[in-house]
Structures are given as structure tokens and as C-alpha cells.
Write an enzyme that holds these catalytic residues in place. Structure first.
Site, PDB file in Angstrom:
ATOM      1  N   TYR A  19     -29.756 -66.143  48.784  1.00  0.00           N
ATOM      2  CA  TYR A  19     -30.805 -65.709  47.853  1.00  0.00           C
ATOM      3  C   TYR A  19     -30.704 -64.201  47.617  1.00  0.00           C
ATOM      4  O   TYR A  19     -30.682 -63.737  46.474  1.00  0.00           O
ATOM      5  CB  TYR A  19     -32.167 -66.089  48.427  1.00  0.00           C
ATOM      6  CG  TYR A  19     -33.351 -65.565  47.671  1.00  0.00           C
ATOM      7  CD1 TYR A  19     -33.838 -66.223  46.545  1.00  0.00           C
ATOM      8  CD2 TYR A  19     -34.018 -64.409  48.090  1.00  0.00           C
ATOM      9  CE1 TYR A  19     -34.938 -65.749  45.846  1.00  0.00           C
ATOM     10  CE2 TYR A  19     -35.117 -63.932  47.401  1.00  0.00           C
ATOM     11  CZ  TYR A  19     -35.573 -64.598  46.292  1.00  0.00           C
ATOM     12  OH  TYR A  19     -36.667 -64.113  45.599  1.00  0.00           O
ATOM     13  N   ASP A  43     -44.624 -64.407  42.581  1.00  0.00           N
ATOM     14  CA  ASP A  43     -44.029 -63.079  42.735  1.00  0.00           C
ATOM     15  C   ASP A  43     -44.608 -62.127  41.701  1.00  0.00           C
ATOM     16  O   ASP A  43     -44.242 -62.200  40.539  1.00  0.00           O
ATOM     17  CB  ASP A  43     -42.514 -63.176  42.581  1.00  0.00           C
ATOM     18  CG  ASP A  43     -41.799 -61.879  42.880  1.00  0.00           C
ATOM     19  OD1 ASP A  43     -42.451 -60.847  43.143  1.00  0.00           O
ATOM     20  OD2 ASP A  43     -40.556 -61.880  42.839  1.00  0.00           O
TER      21      ASP A  43
END
Length: 128
Positions: A19, A43
Site C-alpha cells: 500500500y 480519509d
């Protein structure tokens, strides 16, 4: 007899590493591929969650082609969850932006990300 769940700590660690690598290279398709089909992304925490691989790829599309420096500061894996603190340094024009979020992720049995909650705020962003 007690059934022991398989330890997927190494697989989760590999997913977190992949990631961060995909984020550093600005590859939205590679980031989205690490998520379960209906994975979620919040996020930063408090924003509207992004749901599904396609939407997650679109969210990270702003990074496409942009190289960032990413440094993993700490990682903790417990069961099917991980929390990690990392630094992101992004050059944009004549400025350099730096932020150090703490992400909390959950994973399925294949170490695909089922949820991400990114803890950071604009006030955490430093500009040099």
C-alpha cells in the site's frame, strides 16, 4: 479442542508495505487492488467514506503519476487489524508538503483491506 486461527500477520504486513509503495509511486490502480471488493476508505476520519475498489481508485487518482517519499515510522498488527504511522513528503512546484498520518486498517482472510481510517487533519500538514 480449540480451533486456532491462522496467523496472517506477515500477509497483513506485506499488504501495508505494498500500500505504502503504491501510494509513493502514485498508482491508484495498484492501491485499489489491495482492497476487498467492497472495502471502505475514510480519509481523513470524519469525511464521507469512499466505498468499493472503483471509488477508491478514483479517490487516489489525484496521486496518479506523482512520486512521493513515504517512510513507515511504526506498524502494529493485531489479529486482522493494523495501525501504522508514516510520513508522506510531497513536492509540488516550489513547495514541499509533509504530513504524518496514522492509518488503521482491517483485513479479510486474504489480507485484502476491508477498511481504512486515516487519522490526520489539515493542521497536521507542514509546508516548506
Amino acid at each position: 479442542m480449540t480451533t486456532v486461527e491462522p496467523d496472517i500477520t506477515a500477509a497483513i504486513t506485506a499488504t501495508v508495505t505494498a500500500y505504502l509503495d503504491a501510494v509513493s509511486r502514485g498508482s491508484s490502480a495498484d492501491i485499489a487492488a489491495l482492497y476487498a471488493e467492497n472495502g471502505t476508505l475514510e480519509d481523513p476520519v470524519g469525511s464521507e467514506p469512499v466505498v468499493g475498489r472503483e471509488a477508491i481508485a478514483a479517490f487516489f487518482g489525484a496521486l496518479e503519476g506523482r512520486t512521493q517519499e513515504i517512510e513507515l515510522l511504526t506498524l502494529r498488527v493485531s489479529g486482522s487489524s493494523a495501525a501504522f504511522h508514516f510520513r508522506v513528503v510531497t513536492p509540488m512546484g516550489d513547495k514541499i508538503y509533509e504530513v504524518s498520518p496514522i492509518d488503521v486498517m482491517t483485513f479479510d482472510e486474504n489480507a485484502k483491506i476491508t477498511s481504512t481510517r486515516a487519522f490526520w487533519a489539515m493542521s497536521d500538514m507542514a509546508v516548506r
